[in-house]
Design an enzyme around this catalytic site. Structure first.
Site, PDB file in Angstrom:
ATOM      1  N   ARG A   1       0.849  -1.197   0.000  1.00  0.00           N
ATOM      2  CA  ARG A   1       0.000   0.000   0.000  1.00  0.00           C
ATOM      3  C   ARG A   1       0.880   1.240   0.000  1.00  0.00           C
ATOM      4  O   ARG A   1       1.848   1.332   0.760  1.00  0.00           O
ATOM      5  CB  ARG A   1      -0.899   0.014   1.232  1.00  0.00           C
ATOM      6  CG  ARG A   1      -1.618   1.358   1.449  1.00  0.00           C
ATOM      7  CD  ARG A   1      -2.414   1.368   2.737  1.00  0.00           C
ATOM      8  NE  ARG A   1      -2.979   2.680   3.013  1.00  0.00           N
ATOM      9  CZ  ARG A   1      -2.630   3.464   4.023  1.00  0.00           C
ATOM     10  NH1 ARG A   1      -1.684   3.083   4.865  1.00  0.00           N
ATOM     11  NH2 ARG A   1      -3.212   4.634   4.206  1.00  0.00           N
TER      12      ARG A   1
ATOM     13  N   ARG B   1      -9.418  18.932   6.924  1.00  0.00           N
ATOM     14  CA  ARG B   1      -8.219  19.016   7.764  1.00  0.00           C
ATOM     15  C   ARG B   1      -8.053  20.431   8.306  1.00  0.00           C
ATOM     16  O   ARG B   1      -8.588  21.389   7.743  1.00  0.00           O
ATOM     17  CB  ARG B   1      -6.966  18.615   6.979  1.00  0.00           C
ATOM     18  CG  ARG B   1      -6.878  17.131   6.693  1.00  0.00           C
ATOM     19  CD  ARG B   1      -5.579  16.726   6.031  1.00  0.00           C
ATOM     20  NE  ARG B   1      -5.473  15.292   5.908  1.00  0.00           N
ATOM     21  CZ  ARG B   1      -4.932  14.482   6.820  1.00  0.00           C
ATOM     22  NH1 ARG B   1      -4.409  15.007   7.923  1.00  0.00           N
ATOM     23  NH2 ARG B   1      -4.901  13.188   6.631  1.00  0.00           N
TER      24      ARG B   1
ATOM     25  N   LYS C   1     -12.959   2.385   0.777  1.00  0.00           N
ATOM     26  CA  LYS C   1     -12.656   2.438   2.207  1.00  0.00           C
ATOM     27  C   LYS C   1     -13.897   2.908   2.966  1.00  0.00           C
ATOM     28  O   LYS C   1     -14.418   3.985   2.710  1.00  0.00           O
ATOM     29  CB  LYS C   1     -11.473   3.374   2.463  1.00  0.00           C
ATOM     30  CG  LYS C   1     -10.177   2.891   1.835  1.00  0.00           C
ATOM     31  CD  LYS C   1      -9.062   3.907   1.943  1.00  0.00           C
ATOM     32  CE  LYS C   1      -8.614   4.119   3.373  1.00  0.00           C
ATOM     33  NZ  LYS C   1      -7.439   5.024   3.446  1.00  0.00           N
TER      34      LYS C   1
ATOM     35  N   THR D   1      -6.082  -0.925  10.083  1.00  0.00           N
ATOM     36  CA  THR D   1      -5.825   0.094  11.107  1.00  0.00           C
ATOM     37  C   THR D   1      -5.464  -0.487  12.476  1.00  0.00           C
ATOM     38  O   THR D   1      -6.261  -1.167  13.113  1.00  0.00           O
ATOM     39  CB  THR D   1      -6.994   1.082  11.272  1.00  0.00           C
ATOM     40  OG1 THR D   1      -7.479   1.471   9.998  1.00  0.00           O
ATOM     41  CG2 THR D   1      -6.533   2.313  12.029  1.00  0.00           C
TER      42      THR D   1
END
Length: 483
Positions: free
Chosen positions: A33, A70, A216, A274
């Site tokens: 990844r 963000r 995802k 994760t």
């Protein structure tokens, strides 16, 4: 193949030399990844080149940034300290600098969607702010706990739907890089609906790209619209980091189990991701809780597990991937019962794949062999989660890499052969060479009567020795051979 469960490992361009990747590969790596948030074109190119130098069978996956919010860069790019009770303001100001009293966010219209009482969770939930009031475009909030805030940290707003575009300009640039470099998968972040998947698929289709999309799932919208997302995707990644912030933590194990089950039912690969071995970023041994987390995902029949910081920048990357391989292999031994879906789909490939897996329990077959043009038959066999390996003889190199995400499949590329009989004999000799079969074992072979790309039409069950000893007279129902 040391285990049936596949492993995805995150690689940084700062640590991607050929020797390092080979060590990971030798210890169980199947797919690399690349986190696009931290890579330039040269970084992508360096990783891809070095991975291909190790093995052409390793899949490569690139993340997109997707629909996210963000904080902006801090004043002087310094770290800001907050204490519980601190009063701050938030502004939708992508060009502004963040300070202690004013936190600027990348989404300009944030004040239009936030309401008093809503939480802003910053930096993966490390600092929690609650909104007190909104004055025009200024949001007034209070810190509920202390913490350190660096530049450009993630912002999660549970329960609030914000109409962010699914692709940023940087994402579009990176998708073009992925096509140029021959990457195998794009993992699209923060997928909320099938439309988000289609936005990428349209770009890929316009360029005749074979890249597959992994969606995802990391917010409530993704869960709410999961069925349509699954339909539009090649596979799914359960990204528990952001998901665990957006959704109450106690719900994550149940959600994980439900999503894995749906993927298996639809014959699509699923990755659990994760913090699976997070402590091994700094320690050579995992915690018992982490071992149990891996074991739980394997027991739930995930196709693949993912490592992030453990291999990207951790102190013990090879040990981490070796640990994951050992735990997965050990747990797989305890999966005594083959998972066979009780309903039969009106689909020839699905029906024959199920019977091939059932033959292990009923007839004692020791392996399933298939030749594969697209990988579809191998994925269907994989989804029934048999106890024996599936050897997929692939006509095209990139299909080998696609099957790097499918449970229990050992994909091998072989150049085009003249007959299906040649394929099956090559496969059997290979499985004997690696110690998976003996001459006395029975195998199941799934093939097609109409040649490459025309689907699976028959199931052959026979003994390895009988097939090899009668090679010249052994016939499969392949019309090309009959001509």
């Amino acid at each position: 193949m040391k285990k049936f469960t596949k492993i995805v490992a995150t690689i940084s361009d700062r640590r991607c030399d050929v020797g390092f990747i080979r060590d990971l590969y030798d210890n169980g790596l199947n797919v690399v990844r690349m986190n696009s948030a931290h890579l330039s074109y040269e970084g992508f190119k360096k990783i891809v080149s070095n991975v291909r130098a190790v093995s052409s069978s390793i899949g490569i996956l690139m993340d997109t940034k997707g629909a996210e919010i963000r904080t902006t860069t801090n004043v002087n790019d310094s770290t800001i300290t907050f204490n519980a009770g601190d009063k701050v303001t938030f502004e939708g100001n992508p060009q502004g600098e963040t300070s202690h009293d004013r936190i600027c966010l990348s989404y300009p219209d944030i004040a239009e969607h936030a309401t008093p009482g809503v939480h802003f969770l910053i930096d993966d939930g490390e600092i929690d702010f609650i909104i007190d009031s909104i004055d025009g475009k200024t949001i007034h909030a209070t810190a509920l706990n202390g913490g350190e805030l660096g530049s450009r940290k993630s912002v999660n707003i549970p329960g609030v739907k914000i109409p962010l575009p699914s692709l940023t300009e940087r994402d579009k640039t990176n998708i073009n890089i992925a096509m140029e470099l021959g990457i195998d998968f794009i993992a699209h972040s923060f997928v909320r609906s099938a439309r988000d998947v289609e936005d990428i698929q349209e770009i890929l289709d316009a360029n005749n790209s074979p890249i597959k999309i992994i969606s995802k799932i990391e917010n409530q919208e993704g869960i709410d619209n999961f069925d349509e997302i699954l339909e539009a995707s090649y596979g799914i990644m359960i990204a528990r980091g952001d998901l665990g912030i957006e959704v109450p933590a106690e719900r994550i194990p149940v959600i994980q189990s439900s999503l894995i089950n749906k993927c298996v039912l639809h014959h699509k690969p699923v990755i659990v991701a994760t913090q699976m071995l997070h402590s091994m970023i700094n320690n050579p041994r995992p915690t018992r809780a982490e071992v149990s987390d891996i074991a739980n995902a394997v027991n739930q029949h995930t196709d693949a597990l993912m490592l992030s910081g453990e291999t990207a920048y951790g102190k013990y990357p090879v040990e981490a991937i070796s640990t994951m391989t050992k735990v997965a292999a050990e747990v797989e031994k305890s999966l005594a019962h083959t998972r066979i879906i009780p309903t039969v789909e009106p689909d020839v490939t699905s029906f024959l794949a199920r019977q091939a897996v059932a033959s292990s329990n009923i007839l004692g077959t020791k392996a399933i062999v298939t030749d594969s043009y697209t990988g579809r038959t191998a994925r269907y066999i994989s989804s029934y989660r048999g106890n024996d390996p599936v050897l997929a003889i692939c006509y095209r190199p990139h299909v080998v890499r696609l099957l790097g995400l499918s449970y229990g499949v050992l994909p091998v590329y072989r150049e085009k052969m003249e007959t299906s009989r040649r394929y099956i004999s090559t496969a059997l000799n290979y499985l004997m060479e690696i110690g998976r079969l003996t001459r006395n074992d029975r195998i199941a072979y799934l093939g097609g009567s109409f040649g490459e790309g025309h689907g699976t039409t028959f199931l052959e069950i026979n003994t390895v020795g009988d097939i090899l000893d009668n090679y010249e007279s052994f016939c499969l129902p392949n019309l090309e051979e009959a001509k």
